[in-house]
Design an enzyme around this catalytic site. Structure first.
Site, PDB file in Angstrom:
ATOM      1  N   GLY A 196       0.946  -1.198   0.076  1.00  0.00           N
ATOM      2  CA  GLY A 196      -0.112   0.089  -0.085  1.00  0.00           C
ATOM      3  C   GLY A 196       0.627   1.266  -0.107  1.00  0.00           C
ATOM      4  N   ASP A 207      -5.470  -5.581  -5.658  1.00  0.00           N
ATOM      5  CA  ASP A 207      -4.335  -6.466  -5.532  1.00  0.00           C
ATOM      6  C   ASP A 207      -4.924  -7.934  -5.286  1.00  0.00           C
ATOM      7  OD1 ASP A 207      -0.999  -5.878  -5.046  1.00  0.00           O
ATOM      8  OD2 ASP A 207      -1.742  -8.127  -4.513  1.00  0.00           O
ATOM      9  N   ASP A 252       1.845  -1.094 -10.393  1.00  0.00           N
ATOM     10  CA  ASP A 252       3.463  -1.461  -9.940  1.00  0.00           C
ATOM     11  C   ASP A 252       3.352  -2.961 -10.036  1.00  0.00           C
ATOM     12  OD1 ASP A 252       5.871  -1.156  -8.878  1.00  0.00           O
ATOM     13  OD2 ASP A 252       5.275  -0.821  -6.882  1.00  0.00           O
ATOM     14  N   LYS A 288       4.871   0.210 -14.070  1.00  0.00           N
ATOM     15  CA  LYS A 288       6.428  -0.551 -13.938  1.00  0.00           C
ATOM     16  C   LYS A 288       6.361  -1.465 -15.119  1.00  0.00           C
ATOM     17  CE  LYS A 288       7.123  -3.467 -10.601  1.00  0.00           C
ATOM     18  NZ  LYS A 288       7.343  -3.908  -9.440  1.00  0.00           N
TER      19      LYS A 288
HETATM   20  C1  LIG Z   1       5.780  -4.769  -6.046  1.00  0.00           C
HETATM   21  S1  LIG Z   1       4.295  -5.096  -5.489  1.00  0.00           S
HETATM   22  C2  LIG Z   1       3.419  -3.528  -5.216  1.00  0.00           C
HETATM   23  C3  LIG Z   1       3.885  -2.593  -4.254  1.00  0.00           C
HETATM   24  C4  LIG Z   1       3.149  -1.411  -3.866  1.00  0.00           C
HETATM   25  N1  LIG Z   1       3.272  -0.498  -5.168  1.00  0.00           N
HETATM   26  C5  LIG Z   1       3.473  -0.599  -2.624  1.00  0.00           C
HETATM   27  O1  LIG Z   1       3.933   0.411  -2.955  1.00  0.00           O
HETATM   28  O2  LIG Z   1       3.141  -0.903  -1.706  1.00  0.00           O
HETATM   29  C6  LIG Z   1       3.383  -5.989  -6.783  1.00  0.00           C
HETATM   30  C7  LIG Z   1       2.114  -6.418  -6.516  1.00  0.00           C
HETATM   31  O3  LIG Z   1       1.642  -6.761  -7.664  1.00  0.00           O
HETATM   32  C8  LIG Z   1       0.450  -7.861  -7.325  1.00  0.00           C
HETATM   33  N2  LIG Z   1      -0.161  -8.537  -8.509  1.00  0.00           N
HETATM   34  C9  LIG Z   1       0.678  -9.477  -9.007  1.00  0.00           C
HETATM   35  N3  LIG Z   1      -0.129 -10.095 -10.014  1.00  0.00           N
HETATM   36  C10 LIG Z   1      -1.321  -9.317  -9.889  1.00  0.00           C
HETATM   37  C11 LIG Z   1      -2.909  -9.495 -10.591  1.00  0.00           C
HETATM   38  N4  LIG Z   1      -2.914 -10.310 -11.642  1.00  0.00           N
HETATM   39  N5  LIG Z   1      -3.779  -8.779 -10.435  1.00  0.00           N
HETATM   40  C12 LIG Z   1      -3.658  -7.709  -9.253  1.00  0.00           C
HETATM   41  N6  LIG Z   1      -2.256  -7.920  -8.528  1.00  0.00           N
HETATM   42  C13 LIG Z   1      -1.200  -8.532  -8.977  1.00  0.00           C
HETATM   43  C14 LIG Z   1       1.354  -8.493  -6.252  1.00  0.00           C
HETATM   44  O4  LIG Z   1       0.295  -9.257  -5.413  1.00  0.00           O
HETATM   45  C15 LIG Z   1       1.972  -7.709  -5.387  1.00  0.00           C
HETATM   46  O5  LIG Z   1       1.305  -7.209  -4.117  1.00  0.00           O
END
Ligand SMILES: C[S@@+](CC[C@H](N)C(=O)[O-])C[C@H]1O[C@@H](n2cnc3c(N)ncnc32)[C@H](O)[C@@H]1O
Length: 198
Positions: free
Chosen positions: A52, A72, A112, A152
């Site tokens: 978050g 997410d 992201d 990203k």
């Molecule tokens: C790098 S983290 C994001 C960090 C966030 N921007 C922060 O600042 O806290 C990437 C996220 O992409 C999510 N993710 C991966 N595949 C996904 C999908 N198909 N749909 C939604 N979220 C997804 C993962 O669960 C993970 O929490």
């Protein structure tokens, strides 16, 4: 301590001190300093938003009366003034739900997204680009004319084609690597401005 570790540690400590849930928060804040992404009262959808950090930055920037929605696969612990949805960006019903919640289109879509990392470079790149393509499709459904997206992406051979697809929908597409992102990591951010309705 190596330079990369020192930089990671620096932002980790800073995030703790500033109350951000992730170091990534600084990447978004730095992108905003360069590209002026947020305006007060903008409606924001953040895809791949757990835990978050980006949601916290977005909410601070747009203000308490603006709608901020996080999506997410994982649960997102509640954040004041933020709506969270647990589901996949590849599921069109999740986008239907966002449109229903907002009652119209949105100003900003952030992504992201990262896949579960296998450590196999080509596979991780292909999976990340495929997720980002789903985020681009979501943006096309969600954004108002002149809207903004930030994606990203992992560098690699599939990136150029995806950028071309983005240029079909946005008048300006910039590649950026904010200071908080490790210089040697394969990630970069595409800041897409002036969404064109087709
Ligand atoms: C790098 S983290 C994001 C960090 C966030 N921007 C922060 O600042 O806290 C990437 C996220 O992409 C999510 N993710 C991966 N595949 C996904 C999908 N198909 N749909 C939604 N979220 C997804 C993962 O669960 C993970 O929490």
């Amino acid at each position: 301590m190596r330079l990369i570790e020192a930089k990671k540690e620096y932002y980790r400590t800073l995030a703790k001190k500033d109350g951000y849930r992730s170091r990534s928060a600084y990447k978004l804040a730095q992108l905003d300093n360069s590209y002026h992404i947020f305006k007060s009262k903008s409606t924001v959808v953040d895809i791949g938003s757990s835990p978050g950090g980006w949601l916290q930055v977005a909410k601070q920037k747009v203000g308490e009366n603006a709608m901020v929605i996080g999506i997410d696969l994982k649960h997102i612990y509640p954040l004041q003034g933020v709506i969270t949805l647990q589901g996949s960006i590849t599921d069109s019903e999740v986008i239907d739900e966002v449109l229903k919640l907002v009652g119209g289109k949105v100003d900003i879509v952030l992504s992201d997204l990262s896949p579960n990392m296998s450590g196999i470079w080509d596979l991780d790149h292909a999976r990340q680009i495929s997720l980002t393509r789903a985020a681009l499709s979501a943006s096309v459904r969600l954004l108002k004319r002149d809207g903004i997206s930030v994606f990203k992406v992992f560098e690699g051979e599939l990136l150029e084609r995806l950028k071309k697809e983005m240029r079909c929908h946005f008048q300006r597409v910039y590649s950026s690597k904010p200071k908080a992102s490790r210089q040697r990591s394969s990630e970069q951010y595409l800041v897409c401005l002036d969404f064109t309705l087709t």
